[in-house]
Design an enzyme around this catalytic site. Sequence first.
Site, PDB file in Angstrom:
ATOM      1  N   GLY A   6       4.134   0.691   4.330  1.00 20.56           N
ATOM      2  CA  GLY A   6       3.887   1.990   4.922  1.00 20.56           C
ATOM      3  C   GLY A   6       3.765   3.040   3.840  1.00 20.56           C
ATOM      4  CB  CYS A   7       2.001   6.279   3.724  1.00 25.53           C
ATOM      5  SG  CYS A   7       2.538   7.006   5.278  1.00 25.53           S
TER       6      CYS A   7
END
Lengths: 343, 343, 343, 343
Positions: free
Chosen positions: D158-159
């Site tokens: 995930g970012c």
Amino acid sequence: MPDSLPQPIEGDPTARVLVAGASGFTGALAAQIVWRHPKLELVAVTSRSDAGKRLDSLYPRYRVPLELSELDLDEIEEIDAAIVAYPHGASAPAVAALRGLGALVVDLSADFRLRDLPTYELWYGEHGAPELLEGAVYGLTEFYREQLRDAELVATPGCYPTASVLALAPLAERGLLADVVIDAKQGVSGAGRGGGEAMHYVSMDENAFAYKTEGHRHRPEIEQELTALGSPAPVTFVPHLLPLDQGELTSCYAQTSEPISKEEVQALYRERYAGEPFVHVVDGPPGLRDVRDTNECHVYVTVEERGRVLAFSAIDNLWKGAAGQGVQNLNLMLGLDETMGLL
Amino acid sequence: MPDSLPQPIEGDPTARVLVAGASGFTGALAAQIVWRHPKLELVAVTSRSDAGKRLDSLYPRYRVPLELSELDLDEIEEIDAAIVAYPHGASAPAVAALRGLGALVVDLSADFRLRDLPTYELWYGEHGAPELLEGAVYGLTEFYREQLRDAELVATPGCYPTASVLALAPLAERGLLADVVIDAKQGVSGAGRGGGEAMHYVSMDENAFAYKTEGHRHRPEIEQELTALGSPAPVTFVPHLLPLDQGELTSCYAQTSEPISKEEVQALYRERYAGEPFVHVVDGPPGLRDVRDTNECHVYVTVEERGRVLAFSAIDNLWKGAAGQGVQNLNLMLGLDETMGLL
Amino acid sequence: MPDSLPQPIEGDPTARVLVAGASGFTGALAAQIVWRHPKLELVAVTSRSDAGKRLDSLYPRYRVPLELSELDLDEIEEIDAAIVAYPHGASAPAVAALRGLGALVVDLSADFRLRDLPTYELWYGEHGAPELLEGAVYGLTEFYREQLRDAELVATPGCYPTASVLALAPLAERGLLADVVIDAKQGVSGAGRGGGEAMHYVSMDENAFAYKTEGHRHRPEIEQELTALGSPAPVTFVPHLLPLDQGELTSCYAQTSEPISKEEVQALYRERYAGEPFVHVVDGPPGLRDVRDTNECHVYVTVEERGRVLAFSAIDNLWKGAAGQGVQNLNLMLGLDETMGLL
Amino acid sequence: MPDSLPQPIEGDPTARVLVAGASGFTGALAAQIVWRHPKLELVAVTSRSDAGKRLDSLYPRYRVPLELSELDLDEIEEIDAAIVAYPHGASAPAVAALRGLGALVVDLSADFRLRDLPTYELWYGEHGAPELLEGAVYGLTEFYREQLRDAELVATPGCYPTASVLALAPLAERGLLADVVIDAKQGVSGAGRGGGEAMHYVSMDENAFAYKTEGHRHRPEIEQELTALGSPAPVTFVPHLLPLDQGELTSCYAQTSEPISKEEVQALYRERYAGEPFVHVVDGPPGLRDVRDTNECHVYVTVEERGRVLAFSAIDNLWKGAAGQGVQNLNLMLGLDETMGLL
């Protein structure tokens, strides 16, 4: 700033290039494009105000890990070409000196754009190297491509003239322009690194306004080029500033010397720009996001209810409006593919 | 959202006011202005889509702690006036019903702006209450002030016509307009609460573009008013969207039927708008920040090198372009000071 | 700039007020609030750098048509109160002089916020009027209301301390704070009118970053106040700059000396701030738009999965974080309703 | 939209790649990176919602002139690899199908990030292909490089976990993390193409706020990775939304199990990331502009006055936080230089 930087795209350099004035917005981008170009070698970046700093400390995003130096002609290593990103007035002497070294020169300033010396002097003051004016080629690539291949000094067009002339040229070439209003809008990068309080974030945020309403020096340049293309029409030109970084939009309102239908004018534009790598005729009014960080110009033309031709163009003022077009022309001067390093 | 709210400015209410369509951008602002107005009492806020919600949960910043309800004519408490902020088409029947209750009505939609029914139908479709058209007064306050004092139904001008006509009216009144190009620019709130993906933050951020280039329905409204003022000139009108919230800028390029100097035209404008509480003739091109969240219109006029008159105006599209002007007119209808609640 | 300005809200002035340093962001807003205040008369606006200009030429939107003058104590007409918006250091002597004239003074600088002189000197340097420190009242209205009614000199809290302490005070008063991290975010107006290239539109657009990570002088002020309220907890404080104009958000991460549930802490906050006109306990994380151009502080508190208390607050840094809170306090000093001129 | 497009960088393709879900923000960027990659051939772009449209009509700026199609496994030409940019939940079955065709898969969704199935189910619901979990490699390149060379299925982090773990990893590896607060800030593109009214330009302009304050599903992912690196510390994680397009900033507040000085921690970070092509340890708090449109992560670490370690990281959420890191990993899987197509 980064302590170790990956090398950019590998290639077999064709030319050694210096970028003078690399600490300004357009010079910094020119340096980046050259740095990442597969056939150009960036041998030096110079700055009058920021010598000693690394370019990637001023512009981390461009990732050019070179130190800025003063432009010292005695110290310049052998170069094949130079891109000069000085303010007008300061540019001409530097260009003359670099030409004296035998380098091909792409000038991003206004100093060699106006072919008529008195017109230059009227708008910009005394010229620093009038003897070079005649040999300079106007670098609107799409219309001077052949001359550019042989050019030794190229005057990169102003950002507004680039966008405006690309929007109007197909009509101008046919001699159809009778009267033109150009309402141009530009992001804040177009005003350069200075600007003081007027360019403070708080001044420009949620703001927009016209400026230079009593006369902007890009107007004579636009008129020069429309005339050269075939339509010596009077031009009304008003620039505006918008709350965004990069991008320039022109909305051109043209009265034609004879009626033209929407279908005709759209066909004319598609035909004229067919095959152009960077000018795209699009199907509706172009948006600035679409061309941000590209060398493209998007053009839309139509005819409104009252019969006026409406022509819109969108460019990134730092790319097609300055550094990108500069490299596009340098590619031609060096016999390289025009699009190299710009896609 | 806040659990206890200070009462707004105290006053002795002159009129009980309902705002219909208070969940849209212009209706919500109208509700806030009425809520804080010293002589108006906000008795109800209605919404077709958000009934049941509190207005301050949708627009916390406006701090109106009232619950939105459906517009139910049988349930309406006695009201003296209504501001209707419905979309065009939906507005006319609601206006007719509210007039039927005897309420003064300020309509913010397009439904009663065009005096010519066929023109309305051409641009907007069937009209929901054509019998009311003749009695409606066009609410450009500065030019219809006397009729507004006696009006029972007022059509608030469109935001673009407000800004455009204020920029051009002094010339129009003298019959001087021969040809007009209006390049208008507006923030995203002008597009309303909907808009889907095109109005997503990511779509508009760092963007700007023209739209409705083949014809926008504010053009016939602008022509109607310039003609009414004395100049039946053809108008070219192109709107643009800018990456900001509130604000509208018009840049008008006018050819005059006889030459006029910069000094003459500036004197004409200063004289015409002297004493106007909300229209200010300023000394340079106006900026949107200067009028944000105000009911003001800033106008600048000059003559450019080619002889064209350039007229610029800046307003807040939600204030002078909609809700603010609506209350300005309601003040007149109620015999109150025109500026009350708007300074 | 406007050639004729409507008078602001009519009233019967209770006090004549001077605003010193009215050309900065907070001073200009203070001048506007006083100008529109029903019981205050704005008798003079002074500026060290912009004397001779009209305030509405610098801040058209605030519409205060007064000329800025130098602060000349011999020339000051009789005044009842002064709001001083000078930088820290420069403020103390001006405050002392104005107190010497008998005026009530609201100081917006940091000069009288820290009650401990050595702490002041550590963070700000030599103090210009240490003899006034003891009598100064800290102007966080919600916690010093009674002292403020009798105060003659009020130190308006810093913007970050205002937002941070309001977010944490209900816990601090109960002695519950054991350890606090405050991650604060602010719009660019918080950096003031200067700032040079770092605050250029192009520098801040699409940008965000932390600053003063090795120590910001608002930290000792926050610790002073949390200690005064009952919790001498260590505070980690890091400010950030966001690409927007006005607004300040604090995200506070607090470890408590004993466990507290979400229900308990939310009840505690609602109870503590019940009846406060400007502090609103809201139902979810507050947004900056909701408080823009208001004197409100929106607070949300919850407990996250790991047991930490999370407290968020949003203010407009120029309003509740500076000029708005300054007038809120001046109202109290003058015996007026605390909310007057601020709704 | 453009009627003729220059071909991107020429090369000798090593692998044929399909991008599934190419109409979303991350999928579209993945398609562009592949399209311009010298050793990858983009053979198809699919979309569940926009099949039939050309990708460059949705994202003109990315200039990928391919038509989006439905993902039809029977129709897929021979491919070597696929990048899947579906929402979590929808991704797992598509990944399983593509793996069934023998393609290497880089998944940009959350479906294979959490190694513990019950944890996945707690935060995301039922898993669509649990049998593939064990073989999936977590694609935080800098810490799983060797496994990635042999991987057949990679879960792109995930970012927020990417930025957070890169900011904290050098401490985590030493087992030094005792307690961590992560205050993360992201531009609006992080919320994806949908979002409705909350992501309307007018909603986000001049706004900023925390969200998911009661628990965000990136927290367990961050804890999983910090634990894997050596520090099973509890993590408090709160994300915020900022008024900008691309960019993500984490501010990490870490208490260490033993004291560490600023010099020590800065040396630790420089040593750990020496030679990393995309992670740069910088000399001050990183800004989002510096990494915009790059695959870089800029990290700054220091120790504040109270002894807490502060670690900051900045990435472009669409690049290093999604599509860029995806291609970085695909390069490794294919035996290519890790930086290819990403500089």
